[in-house]
Each structure stands twice: as C-alpha cells, then as structure tokens.
Design a protein around this motif. Structure first.
Motif, short mmCIF file in Angstrom:
data_model
loop_
_atom_site.label_atom_id
_atom_site.label_comp_id
_atom_site.label_asym_id
_atom_site.label_seq_id
_atom_site.Cartn_x
_atom_site.Cartn_y
_atom_site.Cartn_z
N GLY A 23 45.92 38.57 31.57
CA GLY A 23 46.18 39.91 32.14
C GLY A 23 47.26 40.30 30.46
O GLY A 23 46.99 41.13 30.16
N LEU A 39 40.06 42.18 31.11
CA LEU A 39 40.00 42.73 32.89
C LEU A 39 38.61 41.60 33.65
O LEU A 39 38.97 41.56 34.74
CB LEU A 39 39.97 44.14 32.72
CG LEU A 39 39.92 44.50 34.10
CD1 LEU A 39 41.37 44.39 34.95
CD2 LEU A 39 39.48 46.21 34.04
N LEU A 43 39.72 39.93 36.50
CA LEU A 43 39.26 39.99 38.30
C LEU A 43 38.74 38.63 39.07
O LEU A 43 38.60 38.91 39.93
CB LEU A 43 38.25 41.52 38.17
CG LEU A 43 39.06 42.70 37.96
CD1 LEU A 43 38.04 43.76 37.98
CD2 LEU A 43 39.58 42.91 38.73
N ILE A 46 41.31 36.40 39.96
CA ILE A 46 41.40 36.68 41.29
C ILE A 46 40.58 36.23 42.78
O ILE A 46 40.71 36.20 43.93
CB ILE A 46 41.57 38.26 41.26
CG1 ILE A 46 43.33 38.65 40.62
CG2 ILE A 46 42.18 38.85 42.53
CD1 ILE A 46 43.19 39.91 40.37
N GLN A 62 35.05 41.22 45.90
CA GLN A 62 35.86 41.06 44.76
C GLN A 62 35.20 41.27 43.42
O GLN A 62 34.73 42.57 42.91
CB GLN A 62 37.64 40.15 45.28
CG GLN A 62 37.78 39.88 43.54
CD GLN A 62 39.15 41.39 43.29
OE1 GLN A 62 39.36 41.63 43.79
NE2 GLN A 62 38.76 41.51 41.81
N TYR A 66 34.46 44.94 42.44
CA TYR A 66 35.81 45.30 40.71
C TYR A 66 35.14 44.73 39.53
O TYR A 66 34.93 45.20 38.57
CB TYR A 66 36.94 44.23 41.27
CG TYR A 66 37.52 45.02 42.10
CD1 TYR A 66 38.00 46.31 42.15
CD2 TYR A 66 37.48 44.37 43.40
CE1 TYR A 66 38.39 47.04 43.35
CE2 TYR A 66 38.30 44.55 44.60
CZ TYR A 66 38.31 45.94 44.03
OH TYR A 66 39.20 46.53 45.00
N LEU A 158 45.85 44.83 48.72
CA LEU A 158 45.95 44.13 47.01
C LEU A 158 44.30 44.59 46.29
O LEU A 158 44.83 45.49 45.54
CB LEU A 158 46.40 42.82 47.01
CG LEU A 158 47.66 42.79 47.52
CD1 LEU A 158 47.86 41.08 47.45
CD2 LEU A 158 49.08 43.17 46.17
N ILE A 159 43.41 44.36 46.85
CA ILE A 159 41.90 44.91 46.24
C ILE A 159 41.80 46.60 46.75
O ILE A 159 40.94 47.27 45.32
CB ILE A 159 40.79 43.82 47.08
CG1 ILE A 159 41.14 42.87 46.97
CG2 ILE A 159 39.56 45.03 47.28
CD1 ILE A 159 39.86 42.30 47.51
N ILE A 162 44.45 47.28 43.81
CA ILE A 162 43.29 47.60 42.03
C ILE A 162 42.40 47.73 41.41
O ILE A 162 42.25 48.21 40.52
CB ILE A 162 43.19 45.75 42.31
CG1 ILE A 162 44.32 44.45 42.25
CG2 ILE A 162 42.49 45.72 41.14
CD1 ILE A 162 43.86 43.37 42.48
N VAL A 165 44.03 51.07 40.59
CA VAL A 165 44.16 51.18 39.17
C VAL A 165 42.96 51.10 38.27
O VAL A 165 43.16 51.54 37.29
CB VAL A 165 45.08 50.15 39.04
CG1 VAL A 165 45.63 49.21 37.23
CG2 VAL A 165 46.59 50.26 40.01
N SER A 166 42.27 50.56 38.38
CA SER A 166 40.77 50.28 37.64
C SER A 166 40.17 51.79 38.02
O SER A 166 40.08 51.89 36.14
CB SER A 166 40.04 49.41 38.44
OG SER A 166 40.04 48.00 37.91
#
Length: 176
Positions: A23, A39, A43, A46, A62, A66, A158-159, A162, A165-166
């Motif tokens: 991060g 990034l 991912l 995560i 995920q 992502y 939460l996913i 994310i 934001v992505s």
C-alpha cells in the motif's frame, strides 16, 4: 484451513506487513506502472488473507476479479499513457500533495478514533445461516448467495468498496 494459533498469527502478520508495504508502494511510487504492480501485490495479499478464514470462494473471487481484471485494466491504461509525463520532476511537493496528505491523515485519525471508541463486545457479526440452510436448497448458486449475505457479509462489502476505488482509479487514469 485449520492452522494452529501461532502459525495462523504469523501468517496474518506476514501478509499484513506485505499488504502495508504494498500500500505504501502504491502511494509513494512516482511511476504509475510501479504503483499498478504494487496494487496487484496488495490485492493478492488481501486474497491470501481470506484463505486462513476458510473463505475460499471470496479469495478466488478476489483473485479473479480484482487482480485478473481490474489490475490488468489499470496496467493496460497506464501502458497507453505518455511516459514523458513521469520523468524526474524538480518539485518534490505541490499544494495538491499537501492537501491530499492532510485529507488522508484526517481520515486515518477519524478511523482510529472510531475503532477505539466502538464497543466490539456484543456485536453479532453474522447471523446464523444454519437456520436458512436447513431449507432444501438445490442450487449451489443459492447457497453461495446465502453465504455471501450471512457468513461472508463483511468481506463481501469490503471487496465491493475496493472494487469501487479501483474503478474510480481506472477511470481517472484513463481520462488523462
């Protein structure tokens, strides 16, 4: 995956440390391709954090969504950008950097105070899905939907944050 206590703790601390370093790499790298790869590392970490929690479906989703789609889209957009924009700049800090730093620090402190002021005892994270699953569900997709809305509600949300934001980052990079 049933790991012993110390093994589980060591794995979570290691993945968390790599996640924090990744991060920081996303934020601190000046070249956007390095930030995009960092990034991708975040991912993947995560996704790996879901495996000790026995959330294999969420971990696979995920990775596929992502890392496999969003991060590839971001890297694809970065590769089409003009590389001369990111040559060595003589200015280290701009006004926008200072405003961004101020906003990020204020969000960090508000999150820390919210987490510390919240009484976590007595919060029921998920509802009992056994009562729902006692019904005869024939289709596996229904079972996945019930698990996502009961047992894995917090990781699912939460996913989704994310992902939002992505997408915003990919759109911002593509517009430039």
């Amino acid at each position: 995956m049933d790991l012993s206590g110390p093994t589980h703790d060591i794995l979570v601390v290691f993945l968390g440390s790599v996640l924090i370093l990744g991060g920081l790499g996303v934020v601190l790298f000046t070249h956007p391709i390095y930030s995009a790869f960092s990034l991708g590392l975040v991912l993947v970490c995560i996704s790996l954090l879901y495996i000790p929690s026995n959330s294999y479906f969420v971990a696979a989703a995920q990775l596929l969504i992502y890392v496999g789609a969003i991060n590839v889209l971001i890297i694809f957009a970065v590769m089409f950008m003009n590389g001369s924009e990111y040559s060595n700049d003589s200015r280290l800090w701009t006004v926008g950097d200072g405003i961004t730093l101020l906003v990020c620090i204020s969000i960090l402190f508000s999150l820390i105070t919210t987490i510390l002021d919240t009484s976590w005892y007595g919060i029921l994270w998920t509802t009992k899905s056994n009562q729902i699953l006692e019904q005869d569900l024939i289709i596996n997709v229904q079972q996945i939907g019930i698990h996502l809305s009961t047992d894995f509600y917090l990781p699912f949300e939460l996913i989704s944050i994310i992902l939002l934001v992505s997408l915003i980052g990919a759109i911002t990079m593509a517009r430039q």
